[in-house]
Each structure stands twice: as structure tokens, then as C-alpha cells.
Motif scaffolding. Structure first.
Motif, PDB file in Angstrom:
ATOM      1  N   HIS A   1     -12.635  -0.080   6.413  1.00 23.33           N
ATOM      2  CA  HIS A   1     -10.980  -0.624   5.197  1.00 23.33           C
ATOM      3  C   HIS A   1     -10.210   0.954   4.663  1.00 23.33           C
ATOM      4  CE1 HIS A   1     -15.238  -0.230   2.564  1.00 23.33           C
ATOM      5  NE2 HIS A   1     -15.673  -1.199   3.942  1.00 23.33           N
TER       6      HIS A   1
ATOM      7  N   VAL B   1      -8.683  -6.558   5.273  1.00 23.00           N
ATOM      8  CA  VAL B   1      -8.817  -6.863   4.237  1.00 23.00           C
ATOM      9  C   VAL B   1      -8.096  -6.337   2.427  1.00 23.00           C
ATOM     10  CG1 VAL B   1     -10.004  -4.168   2.263  1.00 23.00           C
ATOM     11  CG2 VAL B   1     -10.877  -4.760   4.778  1.00 23.00           C
ATOM     12  N   TYR B   2      -8.473  -7.476   1.960  1.00 20.69           N
ATOM     13  CA  TYR B   2      -7.765  -8.247   0.830  1.00 20.69           C
ATOM     14  C   TYR B   2      -7.562  -6.626  -0.310  1.00 20.69           C
ATOM     15  CZ  TYR B   2      -7.625 -12.686   3.188  1.00 20.69           C
ATOM     16  OH  TYR B   2      -7.676 -13.854   3.895  1.00 20.69           O
ATOM     17  N   SER B   3      -6.776  -5.470   0.263  1.00 13.25           N
ATOM     18  CA  SER B   3      -6.773  -4.906  -0.748  1.00 13.25           C
ATOM     19  C   SER B   3      -6.042  -4.945  -1.767  1.00 13.25           C
ATOM     20  CB  SER B   3      -6.220  -3.322   0.390  1.00 13.25           C
ATOM     21  OG  SER B   3      -4.913  -4.027   0.692  1.00 13.25           O
TER      22      SER B   3
ATOM     23  N   ARG C   1     -10.278  -7.267  11.243  1.00  9.79           N
ATOM     24  CA  ARG C   1     -10.754  -7.418  10.569  1.00  9.79           C
ATOM     25  C   ARG C   1      -9.959  -7.492   9.507  1.00  9.79           C
ATOM     26  NH1 ARG C   1     -12.860  -3.065  13.720  1.00  9.79           N
ATOM     27  NH2 ARG C   1     -11.799  -1.917  12.606  1.00  9.79           N
TER      28      ARG C   1
ATOM     29  N   SER D   1     -13.576  -7.981   2.273  1.00  6.01           N
ATOM     30  CA  SER D   1     -13.343  -8.701   4.332  1.00  6.01           C
ATOM     31  C   SER D   1     -14.154  -9.071   4.451  1.00  6.01           C
ATOM     32  CB  SER D   1     -13.349  -7.043   4.364  1.00  6.01           C
ATOM     33  OG  SER D   1     -14.713  -6.469   4.429  1.00  6.01           O
TER      34      SER D   1
END
Length: 372
Positions: free
Chosen positions: A276, A203-205, A201, A194
Motif C-alpha cells: 500500500h 487500498v482506500y487511501s 489489491r 485494504s
């Protein structure tokens, strides 16, 4: 992990604005065991990101897409797991020079593809735009620094109410259950999942979903308990011979771990909170309030809520400043696009792909446009 011919995309950052300024893990990447590196150098808008996207399209198995936190639609690198190689943008603010030239790192320069006379004719405007970008990024950095101080206060406030002996016992139980002992030494790869960006912001979940089937989610708003728990799990994993991707907190890089990913075990330990909000089907959830002394924590909730809102407002302003920097950077790129000979850039891309041992791109993969 078994590799397939179809590429599996894993998205990460390798650098970001942090409370102490720009923090990158590019030098750590250069020390990653078994990874041959190509370092690409050029000005903005010369086709670095486009070239790396074209190379990433050739990947088999897992391909890491390393995104630029100043422009997440652009790439700062691509790491190819089956081939054991990678290519990264080695220009400022993450300048990187070979530690072992040719033996370990290769330099790919695009500077000679530029029309020097054209750029020198427009020197004053180019300098003005570079300076504007630096000023807006500097303002963004000050907002991030202020937010970082507030979040550190929250973490220390929560730490005063945390039973760390309980955290250590839980870490030992988790390590015994999920991390078998393996022969050979373990090693850690540093990444960011992230970052604060011009788009807010991010976040590459999806990376966690792509690389793992089992997730242990630590629900922890401040990170006071999860910070120690993840440190202990990382240390146990290295002692037991595991390969682990350590995803640092962008607001405390090098100090606080947010997530641990074990690709070979298809396992992840992740921190979830308002920064996140991660959720996975079938996940195991550990609510870290169980490690707190509730009456003591309750009397501090007003302070923690204030800190959370103040930090969120500051980070929103940081993103706005980054967006202003990107607007000027886009104007700057126009000069370099006009000066670049993209036929030479494409030829260099093909030569680099061959040197890296990458296969030909799929037949249905159209050439990337020179728009970045």
C-alpha cells in the motif's frame, strides 16, 4: 469532529479473505459503543447493496461505505456517524444475528419479497452456481494462505534484525507529541483499509485524506517495526481516552495493525510499502530501517525480495480465482433479481430510513438502479 450537512465518504472493508480463511469484523461492529444497528438479510441480487447505497446517499457528515471484498462495487454496509447508526449485510459469510434483539439491533428481511416458486423451479442451477462460487473462493483462500505464510516469514526475518527497544522509545515520543490526555475511556473501532479482491489489491487511501489533515507515515516493507509501534500507539491512545479506528492488515488480521486513524484529532499513523504505497502532502515520514541492524539485514535482502515476488504472484492468482467466483455469483444474482419484487424492497428502504432517522435524500440524487 464537526459534522457538516454535505456527506463525507469514508471507504472501508469489514471483512476479507485472510490466511486463516474469511475474517470479518462484523461482530466487533455490533459491540461498538453508541451504535444502533440494522441487520439486513436476503439472498444475492435481492437489492441489499442498492438499498444501502440509497440510504448512504441520505447521510450527513461522515458516512462509512463498507465495501464487499468479493465485489468492491457492492456495499456490505453503511455507518452514519452523526445519527449513531448503521446497516450491514448480515448474511454469510458474515452472518450476524441480534445479540439484543429490538433493544439494540433491528432485523430487515427481504426474503419475503422473493418468488419462492420461481427459485425452487431453478433449484438445481442455483445450487450449482453456489457450489462453483464456493470452490473458486476456496482456491483463492488457499493462495492467500500461502502468501500469508511467506509474508510472515519476511516479517520474522526482519524482526531478527530489529532493535525493538528503539521502537518502544519512538512510540513513547510519538504518543507524547501527538496524543494528549482526555477525560473518559477510549475505544477502538476495527476496520480494514485494504483487501485482496477480484479487482486486485485495493487500498482506500482516500479515506485517510478525507478523515485527517496530519499523517505520520511509517515506511516499512515487512511491517516488523511498524507492527509493534502501532500496537503501542493504540494502547497509549486508549489509555488517554481517544477514539481510534484500528485498520488491520488483511494478511494478518487481529495480529498486525497497518494504520491508526484518529478522526477527532484529524490525525493518522499509516504504514506505507509496496503493498500500500501511501503518500500525502506535508506528511511526516519515519523510515523504519532506522530500527534495523543494517549489516544483518543486508545479508537477508535476497530472501526478502524472493518472498515479496512470490507473495505478489500468489495474491494475483487469488484475485483471479475471486474474479471467477464473481462471474458465477453474477449469474446467480440474475435468478434472484428475477424473483425479487423491487417495489417491496424500495418500500422497505424508505421504512428503514425513517426508523434510522435519516433525512430525505438530496433532490438531485437519482434513485439507484437495481443492478447489484
Amino acid at each position: 469532529m464537526e459534522h457538516t450537512h454535505a456527506p463525507i465518504q469514508a471507504d472501508f472493508f469489514l471483512g476479507c479473505l485472510s490466511p486463516t480463511g474469511f475474517r470479518g469484523y462484523f461482530h466487533e461492529l455490533a459491540r461498538q459503543p453508541g451504535l444502533a444497528l440494522w441487520l439486513i438479510k436476503a439472498g444475492p441480487g435481492c437489492g441489499k447493496s442498492t438499498l444501502m447505497k440509497q440510504l448512504a446517499a441520505r447521510g450527513r457528515g461522515v458516512v462509512e461505505h463498507i465495501h464487499c471484498s468479493s465485489d468492491p462495487d457492492s456495499l456490505d454496509g453503511a455507518i452514519f456517524w452523526p445519527e449513531g447508526c448503521g446497516i450491514v449485510d448480515a448474511t454469510a459469510p458474515h452472518a450476524l444475528d441480534p445479540a439484543y434483539p429490538v433493544a439494540h439491533e433491528q432485523v430487515v428481511s427481504l426474503y419475503h419479497t422473493l418468488n419462492q416458486a420461481y427459485l425452487q423451479e431453478n433449484r438445481e442451477e442455483i445450487q450449482r452456481l453456489f457450489d462453483l462460487c464456493s470452490r473458486f473462493q476456496g482456491r483463492a483462500a488457499r493462495y492467500v494462505s500461502a502468501a500469508g505464510g511467506i509474508l510472515l516469514d519476511s516479517r520474522r526475518t526482519a524482526a531478527c534484525t530489529t532493535d525493538f527497544e528503539k521502537v518502544r522509545k519512538e512510540a513513547a515520543r510519538l504518543a507524547a507529541r501527538y496524543l494528549p490526555s482526555l477525560p473518559g475511556p477510549g475505544f477502538a473501532c476495527d476496520r480494514l483499509l485494504s483487501a485482496v479482491t477480484p479487482q486486485g489489491r485495493i487500498v482506500y487511501s482516500g479515506t485517510i485524506a478525507a478523515l485527517t489533515d496530519r499523517q505520520v507515515v511509517l515506511q516499512d516493507e515487512t511491517g516488523a517495526a511498524s507492527r509493534l509501534l502501532l500496537e503501542l500507539l493504540r494502547d497509549a491512545a486508549l489509555q488517554k481516552g481517544h477514539r481510534v479506528i484500528v485498520c488491520w492488515c488483511p494478511m494478518a488480521p487481529g495480529d498486525k495493525i497497518d494504520h491508526l486513524i484518529f478522526p477527532d484529532l484529524r490525525l493518522a499513523f499509516v504504514t506505507a510499502n509496496s503493498w500500500h504505497p501511501l503518500h500525502f502532502e506535508g506528511q511526516r515520514t519515519i523510515r523504519c530501517v532506522r530500527f534495523n541492524t543494517q549489516p544483518t539485514l543486508s545479508c537477508r535482502r535476497k530472501r526478502l525480495r524472493f518472498n515479496q515476488k512470490a507473495a505478489a504472484d500468489l495474491l494475483e492468482q487469488a484475485s483471479a480465482m475471486q474474479a471467477s467466483a464473481k462471474q458465477n455469483h453474477d449469474l446467480l444474482e440474475e435468478f434472484y433479481k428475477a424473483a425479487a419484487d423491487f417495489s417491496q424492497v424500495e418500500a422497505i428502504g424508505r421504512e428503514t430510513a425513517s426508523a434510522m432517522g435519516l433525512p430525505e435524500p438530496p433532490a438531485d440524487c437519482a434513485p439507484a438502479q437495481n443492478t447489484l
